[in-house]
Write an enzyme that holds these catalytic residues in place. Structure first.
Site, PDB file in Angstrom:
ATOM      1  N   SER A 176      46.085  30.768  10.717  1.00 10.62           N
ATOM      2  CA  SER A 176      45.668  31.859  11.696  1.00 10.62           C
ATOM      3  C   SER A 176      46.028  31.432  13.250  1.00 10.62           C
ATOM      4  CB  SER A 176      44.122  31.975  11.649  1.00 10.62           C
ATOM      5  OG  SER A 176      44.107  32.820  12.750  1.00 10.62           O
TER       6      SER A 176
ATOM      7  N   TYR B 245      35.264  29.212  12.256  1.00  7.54           N
ATOM      8  CA  TYR B 245      36.628  29.690  11.871  1.00  7.54           C
ATOM      9  C   TYR B 245      37.615  29.021  12.513  1.00  7.54           C
ATOM     10  CZ  TYR B 245      40.130  32.899  10.431  1.00  7.54           C
ATOM     11  OH  TYR B 245      41.315  33.478   9.798  1.00  7.54           O
TER      12      TYR B 245
HETATM   13  N1  LIG Z   1      42.459  39.121   8.675  1.00 10.42           N
HETATM   14  C1  LIG Z   1      42.915  38.339   9.635  1.00 10.42           C
HETATM   15  O1  LIG Z   1      42.948  39.097  10.847  1.00 10.42           O
HETATM   16  C2  LIG Z   1      43.602  37.105   9.490  1.00 10.42           C
HETATM   17  C3  LIG Z   1      44.212  36.949  10.488  1.00 10.42           C
HETATM   18  C4  LIG Z   1      45.121  35.398  10.541  1.00 10.42           C
HETATM   19  C5  LIG Z   1      44.770  34.919   9.479  1.00 10.42           C
HETATM   20  N2  LIG Z   1      44.038  35.366   8.269  1.00 10.42           N
HETATM   21  C6  LIG Z   1      43.885  34.390   7.171  1.00 10.42           C
HETATM   22  O2  LIG Z   1      44.376  35.014   5.895  1.00 10.42           O
HETATM   23  C7  LIG Z   1      43.816  34.605   4.938  1.00 10.42           C
HETATM   24  C8  LIG Z   1      43.385  35.722   3.869  1.00 10.42           C
HETATM   25  O3  LIG Z   1      42.521  36.679   5.096  1.00 10.42           O
HETATM   26  P1  LIG Z   1      42.247  38.170   4.555  1.00 10.42           P
HETATM   27  O4  LIG Z   1      42.379  38.651   5.936  1.00 10.42           O
HETATM   28  O5  LIG Z   1      43.181  38.759   3.431  1.00 10.42           O
HETATM   29  O6  LIG Z   1      40.431  38.053   4.329  1.00 10.42           O
HETATM   30  P2  LIG Z   1      39.704  38.791   3.395  1.00 10.42           P
HETATM   31  O7  LIG Z   1      40.160  40.265   3.189  1.00 10.42           O
HETATM   32  O8  LIG Z   1      38.311  38.593   3.893  1.00 10.42           O
HETATM   33  O9  LIG Z   1      39.999  38.061   2.075  1.00 10.42           O
HETATM   34  C9  LIG Z   1      39.578  36.741   1.782  1.00 10.42           C
HETATM   35  C10 LIG Z   1      39.933  36.307   0.128  1.00 10.42           C
HETATM   36  O10 LIG Z   1      39.484  34.941   0.287  1.00 10.42           O
HETATM   37  C11 LIG Z   1      38.721  34.885  -1.003  1.00 10.42           C
HETATM   38  N3  LIG Z   1      37.686  34.027  -0.951  1.00 10.42           N
HETATM   39  C12 LIG Z   1      36.806  33.705  -0.082  1.00 10.42           C
HETATM   40  N4  LIG Z   1      35.840  32.669  -0.127  1.00 10.42           N
HETATM   41  C13 LIG Z   1      36.486  32.209  -1.206  1.00 10.42           C
HETATM   42  C14 LIG Z   1      36.193  30.931  -1.958  1.00 10.42           C
HETATM   43  N5  LIG Z   1      35.200  30.327  -1.893  1.00 10.42           N
HETATM   44  N6  LIG Z   1      36.647  30.673  -3.151  1.00 10.42           N
HETATM   45  C15 LIG Z   1      37.718  31.424  -3.498  1.00 10.42           C
HETATM   46  N7  LIG Z   1      38.087  32.739  -2.961  1.00 10.42           N
HETATM   47  C16 LIG Z   1      37.408  33.174  -1.720  1.00 10.42           C
HETATM   48  C17 LIG Z   1      37.917  36.460  -1.074  1.00 10.42           C
HETATM   49  O11 LIG Z   1      37.757  36.834  -2.356  1.00 10.42           O
HETATM   50  P3  LIG Z   1      36.139  36.741  -2.957  1.00 10.42           P
HETATM   51  O12 LIG Z   1      35.297  37.325  -1.753  1.00 10.42           O
HETATM   52  O13 LIG Z   1      36.074  37.472  -4.010  1.00 10.42           O
HETATM   53  O14 LIG Z   1      35.981  35.182  -3.260  1.00 10.42           O
HETATM   54  C18 LIG Z   1      39.348  37.312  -0.697  1.00 10.42           C
HETATM   55  O15 LIG Z   1      40.204  37.218  -1.785  1.00 10.42           O
HETATM   56  C19 LIG Z   1      42.524  33.756   5.339  1.00 10.42           C
HETATM   57  O16 LIG Z   1      43.087  32.360   5.294  1.00 10.42           O
HETATM   58  C20 LIG Z   1      42.407  34.004   6.813  1.00 10.42           C
HETATM   59  O17 LIG Z   1      41.817  33.064   7.644  1.00 10.42           O
HETATM   60  C21 LIG Z   1      43.448  36.404   8.347  1.00 10.42           C
END
Ligand SMILES: NC(=O)c1ccc[n+]([C@@H]2O[C@H](COP(=O)([O-])OP(=O)(O)OC[C@H]3O[C@@H](n4cnc5c(N)ncnc54)[C@H](OP(=O)(O)O)[C@@H]3O)[C@@H](O)[C@H]2O)c1
Length: 302
Positions: free
Chosen positions: A175, A188
């Site tokens: 991120s 985070y």
């Molecule tokens: N959204 C943003 O603004 C943003 C910005 C920059 C970077 N990112 C990064 O992009 C990545 C994906 O984020 P996202 O936005 O897609 O978030 P999200 O919609 O909350 O999805 C998170 C994913 O991670 C899984 N997860 C969470 N804890 C887990 C665990 N302990 N073991 C296995 N799976 C787990 C969740 O599935 P379950 O809950 O079913 O386990 C879900 O599939 C992350 O690394 C995040 O930090 C996001």
């Protein structure tokens, strides 16, 4: 002696200039993208959000097999069915990446049921979304276990075989907050900064390992459930990225063997300013962008 030093410096400068020229040439004339037809791709957190889009994007680009991990079977099943309907072999495993024993157990199960993994995408993450003093200790530990240490365990589980095969790629969905933290999500930001250092160290450690590479992706706010409800002061000036765009650009970076990707590119300006401006000037930027308060507007996603 002085000549030897001068020679060494000149050689270093020439090599650096050569690397920059090669990178520029590659940006203008991209090389033929890596063919994914022989690759088995494992995406952690592949059931929903960016992870789901990544799994679909790898399938669209004809990766051989897709494996997704996560904690919620419903999402994993839906994504698996969607990918199978595209004609790509797909398997899901329930695995909490914050649980070391479970990661090693499920990695063994993947090897036995599906075979070797050649692309590992460390995407799973959570956000607690509170200040340090308002946070429960266990919640603070949980985000470090999932967002940072989870990558240690998955990488330890799959990297040795990639090194033997001399074919592998480790991807980290990181991120912008790893490079420029904001208040209200201290767990985070800390976990993402640690994961950034993990990938930097890993990348340099793989310099002499042919065929095994890494990609670190640092996106800005993306419209998934993770920061749902977060209000940004100037949404038109800083619109959230679409998860499909992040996935598409990430797979491009893997296919081009690009080590680092900051999304959108304008974030380079922020990182540059951060390295030269005094703290007071940086605080003005944060006040202007509203990043002091935006984290108070969402609940977190654990
Ligand atoms: N959204 C943003 O603004 C943003 C910005 C920059 C970077 N990112 C990064 O992009 C990545 C994906 O984020 P996202 O936005 O897609 O978030 P999200 O919609 O909350 O999805 C998170 C994913 O991670 C899984 N997860 C969470 N804890 C887990 C665990 N302990 N073991 C296995 N799976 C787990 C969740 O599935 P379950 O809950 O079913 O386990 C879900 O599939 C992350 O690394 C995040 O930090 C996001």
């Amino acid at each position: 002696m002085a000549w030897r030093w001068l020679g060494a410096w000149l050689l270093l400068a020439a090599r650096m200039a050569c690397s920059v020229a090669k990178a520029l040439a590659r940006a203008l004339l991209p090389a033929r993208p890596r063919d994914l037809a022989g690759d088995s791709v494992l995406v952690t957190g592949g059931g929903r959000g960016i992870g789901r889009c990544l799994a679909l994007e790898f399938a669209k680009r004809r990766a051989w097999k897709i494996i997704i991990w996560g904690r919620t079977e419903k999402y994993l099943k839906e994504t698996t069915e969607e990918i199978r309907a595209m004609g790509t072999e797909c398997h899901y495993f329930i695995c909490d990446v914050g649980n070391r024993e479970e990661v090693y157990r499920q990695a063994k199960a993947v090897r036995e049921k599906v075979g070797d993994i050649t692309i590992l995408v460390n995407n799973a993450a959570v956000v607690h979304g509170k200040s340090l003093t308002d946070s429960d200790d266990n919640a603070l530990l949980k985000s470090q276990h999932i967002n940072t240490l989870g990558q240690f365990w998955t990488t330890k589980a799959f990297l040795p075989r990639m090194l033997e095969l001399q074919r592998g790629h480790i991807v980290c969905l990181n991120s912008v907050l790893a490079l420029s933290a904001i208040p209200g999500a201290i767990d985070y930001c800390t976990s993402k900064a640690s994961a950034f250092a993990f990938m930097e160290s890993l990348t340099l450690g793989l310099l002499d390992c042919p065929g095994v590479n890494t990609t670190t992706v640092c996106p800005f706010h993306t419209s998934t459930e993770m920061f749902q409800g977060m209000r940004i002061r100037f949404p038109n000036l800083f619109p959230p990225l679409k998860p499909e765009t992040v996935a598409r650009r990430t797979v491009d970076a893997v296919q081009q063997n690009q080590a680092f990707l900051l999304l959108p590119w304008t974030m380079h300006i922020l990182i540059f300013l951060k390295s030269i401006l005094p703290q007071a000037a940086l605080e003005e930027i944060h006040k202007f962008a509203g990043s002091y308060t935006c984290m108070n507007t969402f609940k977190g996603r654990t």
